[in-house]
Design a protein around this motif. Structure first.
Motif, short mmCIF file in Angstrom:
data_model
loop_
_atom_site.label_atom_id
_atom_site.label_comp_id
_atom_site.label_asym_id
_atom_site.label_seq_id
_atom_site.Cartn_x
_atom_site.Cartn_y
_atom_site.Cartn_z
N CYS A 113 1.24 4.49 -2.54
CA CYS A 113 1.08 5.87 -2.08
C CYS A 113 2.25 6.75 -2.54
CB CYS A 113 0.96 5.91 -0.56
SG CYS A 113 -0.64 5.30 0.03
N ILE B 143 -1.20 -4.92 4.80
CA ILE B 143 -1.31 -4.31 3.46
C ILE B 143 0.03 -3.70 3.05
CG2 ILE B 143 -3.77 -3.88 3.72
CD1 ILE B 143 -3.12 -0.93 4.23
N ILE C 256 -7.72 -5.92 5.01
CA ILE C 256 -8.00 -5.24 6.28
C ILE C 256 -9.09 -5.97 7.05
CG2 ILE C 256 -8.96 -3.12 7.27
CD1 ILE C 256 -7.56 -1.60 4.95
N GLU D 84 -6.36 7.61 -0.65
CA GLU D 84 -5.99 6.50 0.23
C GLU D 84 -7.23 5.82 0.79
OE1 GLU D 84 -3.26 7.82 3.21
OE2 GLU D 84 -1.78 8.54 1.75
N LYS D 85 -8.24 6.61 1.17
CA LYS D 85 -9.49 6.03 1.67
C LYS D 85 -10.19 5.23 0.57
CE LYS D 85 -10.34 9.55 5.20
NZ LYS D 85 -11.16 10.72 5.60
N LYS E 240 -8.41 1.88 0.16
CA LYS E 240 -8.72 0.96 1.26
C LYS E 240 -10.16 0.46 1.19
CE LYS E 240 -5.26 2.68 4.52
NZ LYS E 240 -5.01 3.34 5.83
N ASN E 241 -10.98 1.10 0.40
CA ASN E 241 -12.37 0.66 0.20
C ASN E 241 -12.55 -0.02 -1.15
OD1 ASN E 241 -14.99 0.53 1.37
ND2 ASN E 241 -15.69 2.15 -0.02
N ASN E 242 -11.40 -0.38 -1.79
CA ASN E 242 -11.40 -1.04 -3.10
C ASN E 242 -12.07 -0.22 -4.20
OD1 ASN E 242 -10.06 -3.13 -1.92
ND2 ASN E 242 -11.56 -4.71 -2.40
N TYR F 113 -7.23 -4.16 -0.84
CA TYR F 113 -6.87 -3.72 0.51
C TYR F 113 -8.02 -3.92 1.49
CZ TYR F 113 -3.01 -1.64 -2.04
OH TYR F 113 -1.93 -1.46 -2.85
N LYS F 114 -9.23 -3.72 1.02
CA LYS F 114 -10.40 -3.89 1.88
C LYS F 114 -10.47 -5.33 2.40
CE LYS F 114 -15.43 -3.29 2.02
NZ LYS F 114 -16.65 -2.91 1.23
N PHE G 298 0.82 -1.22 0.00
CA PHE G 298 0.00 0.00 0.00
C PHE G 298 0.86 1.27 0.00
CE2 PHE G 298 -2.36 3.33 2.30
CZ PHE G 298 -3.50 3.41 1.52
#
Length: 291
Positions: free
Chosen positions: A156, A236, A230, A179-180, A183-185, A226-227, A152
């Protein structure tokens, strides 16, 4: 080392002898390594595996005539370190290769996984940088048992470069949003936000951070779950292997001012792996059987 031997054991020994004994044991440890195959046992439920390379300082000596001081050639060569451990276990198993092929590195990753309890029901969670050979080896060694996630924080870094153009006056908030989304695909939204700022084809890659980020994400959409990671409390980022490089390999083979002959690196890597895996007793037993 001579001082430690004398202090702890009362033994006096020259540095050259210590070096010879160490190299001999390293060579025997390297020769004891066995190539693993996929086991047929059930195995543990979930494993985390990582692999990455680091450059080691190598010295070679030319054999032609001339000033001996000018015959040494210094260069760098890659060693690859692999690790695997059951999810929740903080003690990984290691293996390492030096100067070999990506297939050699992939097999070392399999060796780690087998040692760490791989079985036919084990799910493999791999994390690493965007190097295509790592993802290819994950698929080759573990097949449908494995999933692979691009680090991840590596992603970034690409986004950070793009943010300077996409949101020059509000880089931080733009990065937070992207980034959000990752993380929420929602990587499709991230890629969509890059589209209006893509540099033209006439701009060279080194000066086209938005295009580089767009290409990087577009080529790896299957490696951005990533979702899912997590939700399963899986890593990640590949910080574990980066840290392991420091205490398994670099602590000994990347000392300030030290350069290695290529033929001595593999035995020393074997020593470091045996130490990292706490396999000293196993080594001495195997040595006794062979003698």
């Amino acid at each position: 080392m001579p001082k430690k031997l004398q202090e702890h054991y009362g033994i006096e020994m020259p540095v050259s002898t210590i070096r010879t004994v160490t190299e001999n044991h390293g060579q025997q440890m390297n020769s004891q390594r066995e190539s693993s195959t996929l086991p047929v046992v059930t195995g543990c439920q979930q494993q985390v595996v990582e692999i990455d390379g680091c450059m080691l300082p190598i010295v070679t000596t030319r054999t032609d005539k001339g000033d001996k001081r000018k015959k040494k050639i210094l260069h760098w060569k890659e060693a690859r370190l692999a690790l695997a451990h059951e999810e929740g276990n903080i003690t990984p198993k290691f293996d390492a290769t030096f100067g070999g092929s990506v297939d050699d590195a992939g097999h070392s990753l399999l060796n780690c996984a087998v040692t760490a309890g791989l079985g036919i029901n084990t799910q493999i969670h791999g994390v690493g940088d965007g190097a295509t050979w790592i993802a290819d080896q994950m698929k080759k060694r573990f097949g449908s048992q494995a999933s692979y996630l691009v680090d991840f924080y590596h992603v970034c870094e690409y986004l950070g470069g793009a943010s300077k153009i996409c949101a020059a006056n509000d880089e931080k908030n733009w990065m937070d949003v992207q980034e959000k989304r990752l993380k929420n695909n929602e990587h499709s939204l991230v890629i969509h936000d890059l589209n209006p700022f893509l540099e033209g084809d006439e701009i060279e890659n080194s000066k086209a951070p938005v295009r580089s980020c767009h290409r990087y994400l577009s080529n790896r959409t299957e490696q951005l779950d990533y979702k899912g990671a997590i939700e399963k409390n899986l890593p990640i980022g590949s910080g574990e292997i980066e840290s392991a490089h420091r205490y398994v390999i670099q602590e000994r083979l990347k000392l300030s001012g030290a350069w290695w002959k290529s033929e001595n690196v593999e035995p020393m890597l074997a020593l470091r792996v045996v130490r990292g895996n706490d396999q000293w007793d196993e080594y001495w037993r195997n040595l006794a059987k062979a003698s």
